[in-house]
Scaffold this motif. Structure first.
Motif, short mmCIF file in Angstrom:
data_model
loop_
_atom_site.label_atom_id
_atom_site.label_comp_id
_atom_site.label_asym_id
_atom_site.label_seq_id
_atom_site.Cartn_x
_atom_site.Cartn_y
_atom_site.Cartn_z
N CYS A 178 0.85 -15.06 11.36
CA CYS A 178 1.76 -15.80 12.32
C CYS A 178 3.06 -15.56 12.81
N GLU A 179 3.49 -15.82 11.04
CA GLU A 179 4.38 -16.09 10.96
C GLU A 179 5.41 -15.02 10.63
N ALA A 180 4.95 -13.38 10.62
CA ALA A 180 5.41 -12.24 9.96
C ALA A 180 5.27 -11.48 11.36
N LEU A 181 4.84 -12.02 12.74
CA LEU A 181 4.83 -11.05 13.43
C LEU A 181 5.39 -12.22 14.15
N LEU A 194 8.38 -4.98 11.43
CA LEU A 194 6.97 -6.12 10.60
C LEU A 194 7.62 -6.10 9.62
N VAL A 195 7.17 -4.73 8.14
CA VAL A 195 7.71 -4.81 7.53
C VAL A 195 8.12 -5.62 6.68
N PRO A 196 9.45 -5.51 6.81
CA PRO A 196 10.47 -7.07 6.44
C PRO A 196 10.03 -7.75 6.46
N ALA A 197 9.69 -8.14 7.89
CA ALA A 197 9.05 -9.59 7.75
C ALA A 197 7.71 -10.44 7.34
N ILE A 198 6.96 -9.38 6.96
CA ILE A 198 5.84 -9.67 6.39
C ILE A 198 6.28 -10.10 4.70
N ARG A 199 7.45 -8.85 4.07
CA ARG A 199 7.62 -9.52 2.70
C ARG A 199 8.70 -10.60 2.42
N ASP A 200 9.27 -10.77 3.33
CA ASP A 200 10.05 -12.43 3.20
C ASP A 200 9.30 -13.39 3.61
N LEU A 240 -12.80 -5.47 -5.37
CA LEU A 240 -11.38 -4.67 -5.16
C LEU A 240 -11.57 -3.34 -4.52
N ALA A 241 -12.67 -2.60 -4.48
CA ALA A 241 -12.39 -1.11 -4.47
C ALA A 241 -11.49 -1.06 -2.72
N LYS A 242 -11.97 -0.92 -1.33
CA LYS A 242 -11.22 -1.11 -0.30
C LYS A 242 -10.13 -1.61 -0.48
N LEU A 243 -9.87 -2.84 -0.81
CA LEU A 243 -8.41 -3.21 -0.29
C LEU A 243 -7.30 -1.86 -0.32
N GLY A 244 -6.41 -2.63 0.82
CA GLY A 244 -5.10 -1.82 1.36
C GLY A 244 -4.04 -1.92 0.32
N PRO A 245 -3.19 -1.87 0.69
CA PRO A 245 -1.63 -2.01 -0.64
C PRO A 245 -1.03 -3.76 -0.43
N GLU A 246 -0.65 -3.45 -1.66
CA GLU A 246 -0.29 -4.69 -1.56
C GLU A 246 0.76 -4.99 -0.73
N PRO A 247 1.38 -5.69 0.17
CA PRO A 247 2.36 -6.20 1.00
C PRO A 247 3.47 -6.48 -0.66
N LEU A 248 3.70 -6.70 -1.24
CA LEU A 248 4.46 -7.23 -1.60
C LEU A 248 5.08 -5.76 -2.66
N VAL A 295 -4.12 -4.26 4.99
CA VAL A 295 -3.63 -4.43 3.75
C VAL A 295 -3.70 -5.86 3.11
N ALA A 296 -3.19 -5.83 2.14
CA ALA A 296 -4.63 -7.05 1.47
C ALA A 296 -3.34 -7.89 1.27
N GLY A 297 -4.50 -9.36 0.81
CA GLY A 297 -3.87 -10.71 0.67
C GLY A 297 -2.95 -11.36 1.98
N LEU A 298 -3.19 -10.93 2.73
CA LEU A 298 -2.68 -11.18 4.30
C LEU A 298 -3.69 -13.05 5.10
#
Length: 285
Positions: free
Chosen positions: A183-186, A208-214, A136-144, A174-177
Motif C-alpha cells: 500500500c505504501e509503495a503504490l 515503483l521499484v525505488p518506491a518499494i526499496r525506499d 523457499l524454492a519458488k520465491l521471487g527476487p529479494e526487493p532489496l 517478489v519476495a517478502g512484501l
C-alpha cells in the motif's frame, strides 16, 4: 503477519546476540506449531554453533557450523501471525504459556520463541538444500537485492491481469512484501492498486521499484511496524507505523497531496482478495 522489514529487524537483532555462540540448551515445549517440529529437534540443535543469521523473504535463516553426519545446517524460522523471538539474559525461568522454544547460548543469552496463535514454524535444512526447500524454492527476487530492478519487475508482471496490489503480494513475483508496504509503495509511486499488473511496466515500474526499496529501507531503520503482536528481538516495538502515508488512514488527508477530504473522502479503503487496500484516488492512477 510480520513482513520483510520486521523479519529483517528480528534477524539483525538475533545476529548481534547469537552469531559465534554455541547453543548449550534447547527446550521444545510442544510437538508442533503450524507444522510438526522435526524429529529430535531440540537434541539436533543442542551443542551447535551459530555461524550466521540472515533472511530470505519472510523467513529467518540461522546457519549452523557443519557437524559431520548431522545433515542439519540451517534452522528455518517463520514467525507466523503472532510469533516473536526475544533475547534476554539467563538463566531461563519457567516458560510462559506460549513460549514454545527456548534456546540458551554459551554466554548466557536466552532466545524465546513465543507464538500465541501457533501459525509460525521451525524446520531444519540440510547443507546445500536451502534454495530447494519447499518453502523457499519458488520465491521471487529479494526487493532489496541487486537482481530486482524495473526490467525484472516488468517481466514478472507481464501478462498478469490481476490487480497490481495482488500481484505484489504474490511471493513468486517478489519476495517478502505484505499488505502494509505494498500500500505504501503504490502510494509513493502514484499507481492505483486497481491497475492491472501487466499495465505496470516501463516508466511505471521505474517509479515503483525505488518506491518499494525506499519504503522497506525506511521501515527497517524504524525497527518495522508494530500494529498488534510484533516486537523486535529486544522486546521493543517498531515505529514505522507512525510514518504510514495511507495504510490504516481511511478518511484522512494524504500527506503531500491537496485532497479535498470533505469532497473526496481523503484516503480510501477497498477490499481486494480479502485484504484492505488504502490509497489516494486523486494521486494514484
Amino acid at each position: 503477519m510480520p513482513e520483510l522489514p520486521e523479519v529483517e529487524t528480528v534477524a539483525r537483532g538475533l545476529a548481534l546476540k547469537m552469531e559465534g555462540r554455541t547453543l548449550v540448551r534447547v527446550a521444545q515445549h510442544r510437538p508442533n506449531l503450524r507444522t510438526p517440529f522435526p524429529a529430535g529437534f531440540a537434541q539436533r540443535l543442542t551443542g551447535r554453533r551459530v555461524a550466521g543469521i540472515g533472511r530470505r523473504a519472510k523467513y529467518v535463516l540461522v546457519r549452523l557450523d557443519p557437524v559431520s553426519g548431522s545433515g542439519d545446517d540451517t534452522l528455518l524460522i517463520h514467525l507466523g501471525m503472532s510469533g516473536s523471538m526475544v533475547v534476554s539474559r539467563g538463566p531461563a525461568g519457567a516458560p510462559g504459556a506460549h513460549d514454545h522454544v527456548v534456546m540458551e547460548t554459551d554466554d548466557g543469552a536466552v532466545v524465546t520463541f513465543n507464538d500465541p496463535r501457533r501459525f509460525g514454524l521451525m524446520d531444519l535444512i540440510a547443507d546445500g538444500q536451502v534454495d530447494s526447500h519447499p518453502l523457499l524454492a519458488k520465491l521471487g527476487p529479494e526487493p532489496l537485492g541487486n537482481e530486482f530492478d524495473a526490467d525484472t519487475l516488468s517481466a514478472r508482471l507481464a501478462g498478469k491481469m490481476t490487480p497490481i496490489k495482488a500481484a505484489l503480494l504474490d511471493q513468486r513475483v517478489v519476495a517478502g512484501l505484505g499488505n502494509i508496504y505494498v500500500c505504501e509503495a503504490l502510494f509513493r509511486s502514484g499507481i492505483s492498486p486497481e491497475r492491472s499488473a501487466a499495465s505496470v511496466a516501463g516508466k511505471d515500474a521505474q517509479r515503483l521499484v525505488p518506491a518499494i526499496r525506499d519504503v522497506l529501507t525506511e521501515a527497517i531503520a524504524a525497527g518495522g511496524s508494530s500494529l498488534r503482536d510484533y516486537v523486535q528481538s529486544d522486546g521493543e516495538l517498531g515505529y514505522f507505523q507512525h510514518s504510514f502515508a495511507v495504510y490504516g488512514r481511511e478518511g484522512e488527508a494524504c500527506p503531500g497531496c491537496d485532497c479535498d477530504v470533505a469532497r473526496t473522502g481523503g484516503v480510501r479503503r477497498l477490499v481486494q482478495a480479502g485484504r484492505s487496500s488504502f490509497f489516494c484516488a486523486r494521486r494514484q492512477r
